[in-house]
Design an enzyme around this catalytic site. Structure first.
Site, mmCIF file in Angstrom:
data_model
loop_
_atom_site.group_PDB
_atom_site.id
_atom_site.type_symbol
_atom_site.label_atom_id
_atom_site.label_comp_id
_atom_site.label_asym_id
_atom_site.label_seq_id
_atom_site.Cartn_x
_atom_site.Cartn_y
_atom_site.Cartn_z
ATOM 1 N N GLU A 80 0.843 -1.211 0.000
ATOM 2 C CA GLU A 80 0.000 0.000 0.000
ATOM 3 C C GLU A 80 0.877 1.261 0.000
ATOM 4 O O GLU A 80 0.565 2.250 -0.672
ATOM 5 C CB GLU A 80 -0.913 -0.014 1.238
ATOM 6 C CG GLU A 80 -1.950 1.091 1.273
ATOM 7 C CD GLU A 80 -2.935 1.055 0.113
ATOM 8 O OE1 GLU A 80 -3.452 -0.023 -0.186
ATOM 9 O OE2 GLU A 80 -3.171 2.111 -0.501
ATOM 10 N N GLU A 87 1.525 6.452 -7.037
ATOM 11 C CA GLU A 87 0.461 7.423 -7.349
ATOM 12 C C GLU A 87 1.014 8.838 -7.319
ATOM 13 O O GLU A 87 0.746 9.647 -8.223
ATOM 14 C CB GLU A 87 -0.686 7.297 -6.349
ATOM 15 C CG GLU A 87 -1.631 6.141 -6.627
ATOM 16 C CD GLU A 87 -2.719 5.986 -5.572
ATOM 17 O OE1 GLU A 87 -3.437 5.001 -5.645
ATOM 18 O OE2 GLU A 87 -2.816 6.858 -4.686
ATOM 19 N N ASP A 106 -2.500 1.355 -12.367
ATOM 20 C CA ASP A 106 -3.274 0.104 -12.304
ATOM 21 C C ASP A 106 -2.388 -1.049 -11.812
ATOM 22 O O ASP A 106 -2.827 -1.884 -11.009
ATOM 23 C CB ASP A 106 -3.865 -0.235 -13.674
ATOM 24 C CG ASP A 106 -5.001 0.707 -14.057
ATOM 25 O OD1 ASP A 106 -5.411 1.517 -13.198
ATOM 26 O OD2 ASP A 106 -5.459 0.642 -15.212
HETATM 27 N N1 LIG Z 1 -2.767 10.615 -15.066
HETATM 28 C C1 LIG Z 1 -3.551 9.565 -15.335
HETATM 29 N N2 LIG Z 1 -3.642 9.106 -16.604
HETATM 30 C C2 LIG Z 1 -4.411 8.038 -16.881
HETATM 31 N N3 LIG Z 1 -5.160 7.347 -15.988
HETATM 32 C C3 LIG Z 1 -5.096 7.749 -14.714
HETATM 33 C C4 LIG Z 1 -4.314 8.876 -14.310
HETATM 34 N N4 LIG Z 1 -4.469 9.030 -12.968
HETATM 35 C C5 LIG Z 1 -5.301 8.058 -12.573
HETATM 36 N N5 LIG Z 1 -5.679 7.287 -13.592
HETATM 37 C C6 LIG Z 1 -6.601 6.108 -13.542
HETATM 38 O O1 LIG Z 1 -7.488 6.267 -12.459
HETATM 39 C C7 LIG Z 1 -7.309 5.206 -11.503
HETATM 40 C C8 LIG Z 1 -7.446 5.765 -10.102
HETATM 41 O O2 LIG Z 1 -6.389 6.694 -9.921
HETATM 42 P P1 LIG Z 1 -6.226 7.492 -8.567
HETATM 43 O O3 LIG Z 1 -5.021 8.329 -8.628
HETATM 44 O O4 LIG Z 1 -7.514 8.187 -8.248
HETATM 45 O O5 LIG Z 1 -5.956 6.276 -7.621
HETATM 46 P P2 LIG Z 1 -6.847 5.684 -6.470
HETATM 47 O O6 LIG Z 1 -6.656 4.206 -6.536
HETATM 48 O O7 LIG Z 1 -8.241 6.211 -6.528
HETATM 49 O O8 LIG Z 1 -6.085 6.327 -5.310
HETATM 50 P P3 LIG Z 1 -6.343 6.244 -3.770
HETATM 51 O O9 LIG Z 1 -5.580 5.017 -3.347
HETATM 52 O O10 LIG Z 1 -5.750 7.531 -3.315
HETATM 53 O O11 LIG Z 1 -7.841 6.137 -3.568
HETATM 54 C C9 LIG Z 1 -5.910 4.636 -11.800
HETATM 55 O O12 LIG Z 1 -5.814 3.270 -11.396
HETATM 56 C C10 LIG Z 1 -5.831 4.803 -13.310
HETATM 57 O O13 LIG Z 1 -6.523 3.755 -13.978
#
Ligand SMILES: Nc1ncnc2c1ncn2[C@@H]1O[C@H](COP(=O)(O)OP(=O)(O)OP(=O)(O)O)[C@@H](O)[C@H]1O
Length: 138
Positions: A80, A87, A106
């Site tokens: 984590e 991220e 991802d």
């Molecule tokens: N800059 C980016 N370009 C393309 N896809 C993105 C981008 N940022 C996020 N994503 C997509 O959105 C999804 C979620 O991203 P995010 O940064 O919100 O992570 P999260 O898993 O929601 O984070 P947290 O653990 O903080 O809740 C990623 O897994 C990816 O598929």
């Protein structure tokens, strides 16, 4: 108007080796505190870990079983934490949508899922035999 670029990072030199050592700990604790404050999933992992330790105490896990439980918990916590690192790095390098940014985030999220599945499997192997004995042996 040109956007101002932030100055390059320059670490403040410590006066002695002990100072540098202790400052390193402060940064590390600050990183741990950041993940706990900002990542709901991390708080969920910690809560489940504490429940598992409590259950282990009640069911009388052996020292070796506790060691396995702790190793598994730390695997999930570090996954984590690295997920959070990725991220942040991706957001820094690619604030706009980018297919590679998506894959990177991802895959990092997938690593957390894999470690959580491992934790569930280890939990089943550790707790089911103890629960079985408790429930069905006389
Ligand atoms: N800059 C980016 N370009 C393309 N896809 C993105 C981008 N940022 C996020 N994503 C997509 O959105 C999804 C979620 O991203 P995010 O940064 O919100 O992570 P999260 O898993 O929601 O984070 P947290 O653990 O903080 O809740 C990623 O897994 C990816 O598929």
């Amino acid at each position: 108007m040109q956007p101002s670029t932030p100055p390059p990072y320059r670490p403040t030199p410590e006066k002695n080796a002990w100072g540098a050592f202790l400052v390193g700990f402060r940064y590390a604790f600050s990183g741990i505190s950041h993940v706990i404050r900002t990542q709901r999933n991390m708080r969920v992992h910690i809560a489940i870990g504490l429940i598992a330790v409590l259950a282990g105490l009640l069911l009388g896990l052996s020292p070796l079983e506790f060691a396995l439980l702790f190793v598994t918990m730390i695997c999930v916590f570090t996954a984590e934490m690295f997920n959070t690192v990725f991220e942040l790095c991706v957001d820094l390098a690619s604030p706009q949508y980018h297919p590679l940014a998506k894959v990177a985030k991802d895959v990092a999220a997938g690593a957390v899922l894999v470690s959580a599945i491992l934790a569930v499997l280890v939990g089943v192997c550790l707790f089911v035999p103890h629960l079985w004995t408790l429930l069905f042996s006389r």
